[in-house]
Design a protein around this motif. Structure first.
Motif, PDB file in Angstrom:
ATOM      1  N   ALA A 246       0.836  -1.203   0.000  1.00 48.53           N
ATOM      2  CA  ALA A 246       0.000   0.000   0.000  1.00 48.53           C
ATOM      3  C   ALA A 246       0.872   1.256   0.000  1.00 48.53           C
ATOM      4  O   ALA A 246       0.517   2.261  -0.609  1.00 48.53           O
ATOM      5  CB  ALA A 246      -0.934  -0.010   1.211  1.00 48.53           C
ATOM      6  N   ARG A 247       2.014   1.207   0.664  1.00 49.89           N
ATOM      7  CA  ARG A 247       2.916   2.367   0.670  1.00 49.89           C
ATOM      8  C   ARG A 247       3.565   2.562  -0.695  1.00 49.89           C
ATOM      9  O   ARG A 247       3.745   3.704  -1.121  1.00 49.89           O
ATOM     10  CB  ARG A 247       3.977   2.231   1.754  1.00 49.89           C
ATOM     11  CG  ARG A 247       3.444   2.646   3.109  1.00 49.89           C
ATOM     12  CD  ARG A 247       4.553   3.079   4.003  1.00 49.89           C
ATOM     13  NE  ARG A 247       3.995   3.715   5.175  1.00 49.89           N
ATOM     14  CZ  ARG A 247       4.716   4.065   6.206  1.00 49.89           C
ATOM     15  NH1 ARG A 247       6.018   3.837   6.226  1.00 49.89           N
ATOM     16  NH2 ARG A 247       4.155   4.656   7.234  1.00 49.89           N
ATOM     17  N   SER A 248       3.919   1.483  -1.358  1.00 43.24           N
ATOM     18  CA  SER A 248       4.476   1.618  -2.716  1.00 43.24           C
ATOM     19  C   SER A 248       3.455   2.262  -3.637  1.00 43.24           C
ATOM     20  O   SER A 248       3.786   3.144  -4.437  1.00 43.24           O
ATOM     21  CB  SER A 248       4.886   0.251  -3.273  1.00 43.24           C
ATOM     22  OG  SER A 248       5.985  -0.267  -2.572  1.00 43.24           O
ATOM     23  N   ARG A 249       2.222   1.837  -3.518  1.00 44.51           N
ATOM     24  CA  ARG A 249       1.154   2.432  -4.332  1.00 44.51           C
ATOM     25  C   ARG A 249       0.963   3.908  -3.968  1.00 44.51           C
ATOM     26  O   ARG A 249       0.728   4.745  -4.839  1.00 44.51           O
ATOM     27  CB  ARG A 249      -0.142   1.666  -4.149  1.00 44.51           C
ATOM     28  CG  ARG A 249      -0.104   0.273  -4.740  1.00 44.51           C
ATOM     29  CD  ARG A 249      -1.399  -0.484  -4.454  1.00 44.51           C
ATOM     30  NE  ARG A 249      -1.298  -1.882  -4.795  1.00 44.51           N
ATOM     31  CZ  ARG A 249      -1.461  -2.380  -6.004  1.00 44.51           C
ATOM     32  NH1 ARG A 249      -1.745  -1.582  -7.006  1.00 44.51           N
ATOM     33  NH2 ARG A 249      -1.354  -3.670  -6.224  1.00 44.51           N
ATOM     34  N   ALA A 250       1.067   4.227  -2.685  1.00 45.14           N
ATOM     35  CA  ALA A 250       0.950   5.627  -2.255  1.00 45.14           C
ATOM     36  C   ALA A 250       2.033   6.477  -2.911  1.00 45.14           C
ATOM     37  O   ALA A 250       1.772   7.602  -3.353  1.00 45.14           O
ATOM     38  CB  ALA A 250       1.050   5.728  -0.735  1.00 45.14           C
ATOM     39  N   ARG A 251       3.235   5.942  -2.990  1.00 43.71           N
ATOM     40  CA  ARG A 251       4.330   6.670  -3.652  1.00 43.71           C
ATOM     41  C   ARG A 251       4.030   6.880  -5.126  1.00 43.71           C
ATOM     42  O   ARG A 251       4.306   7.942  -5.673  1.00 43.71           O
ATOM     43  CB  ARG A 251       5.655   5.918  -3.472  1.00 43.71           C
ATOM     44  CG  ARG A 251       6.197   5.961  -2.068  1.00 43.71           C
ATOM     45  CD  ARG A 251       7.522   5.188  -1.956  1.00 43.71           C
ATOM     46  NE  ARG A 251       7.928   5.087  -0.576  1.00 43.71           N
ATOM     47  CZ  ARG A 251       7.650   4.035   0.207  1.00 43.71           C
ATOM     48  NH1 ARG A 251       6.997   2.990  -0.275  1.00 43.71           N
ATOM     49  NH2 ARG A 251       8.048   4.028   1.457  1.00 43.71           N
TER      50      ARG A 251
END
Length: 172
Positions: A24-29
């Protein structure tokens, strides 16, 4: 508004495309980078960019809190982030692509404001963003700049890695 191209899926040694399960953090980036791209290219206000980005397909799989921190934090601290980046550049800031610039902003921001994310993770994530969305070899430039920033902004963490004999990460 123009947005960066969709990320390319990694290719397996046999030539087939690998499916990727991104955090989810990679997608947020990724979504933050798309918003920053719009900011650089279109100059729109961050609230409009934010609203537009939240409507993009797949946003529901992103860490919305991290996305908010990155998009709004990078824009709010843009002068500070550029001041950290510029001394490490070999050209004028205006000659840096919006994708590379956004990746550098995200990396510098996370080094400064996200101590829960290890510096190596920040570096690798930003390199991957540059590979997926940027031009050929742009990831190498992002790698060089962020590798230069890490010892300054994450001194103890980088020194601990070096003392443990961990080599500096490098872009392939």
């Amino acid at each position: 508004m123009n947005t960066p191209t969709a990320p390319r899926k990694p290719v397996a040694p046999n030539g087939t495309r690998k499916s990727s399960t991104k955090s989810a953090r990679s997608r947020a980036r990724e979504f933050a980078l798309q918003g920053l791209y719009q900011h650089f290219v279109g100059g729109g206000d961050v609230a409009s960019i934010d609203a537009f980005t939240r409507e993009l397909q797949g946003f529901n799989k992103a860490d919305a809190v991290h996305y908010d921190a990155l998009l709004h934090g990078c824009v709010d601290l843009k002068d500070d982030l550029d001041a950290l980046i510029v001394p490490l550049l070999d050209r004028e800031l205006g000659q840096i692509s919006p994708i590379e610039h956004g990746c550098m902003w995200i990396g510098a921001y996370e080094f400064l404001r996200c101590p829960d994310v290890p510096w190596r993770v920040v570096l690798n994530e930003c390199i991957e963003l540059a590979k997926d969305f940027g031009g050929t070899d742009g990831h190498k430039y992002v790698n060089a700049v962020l590798n230069g920033l890490a010892p300054k902004l994450r001194t103890a963490e980088v020194q601990a890695d070096r003392a443990a004999g961990k080599p500096a990460p490098a872009a392939p």
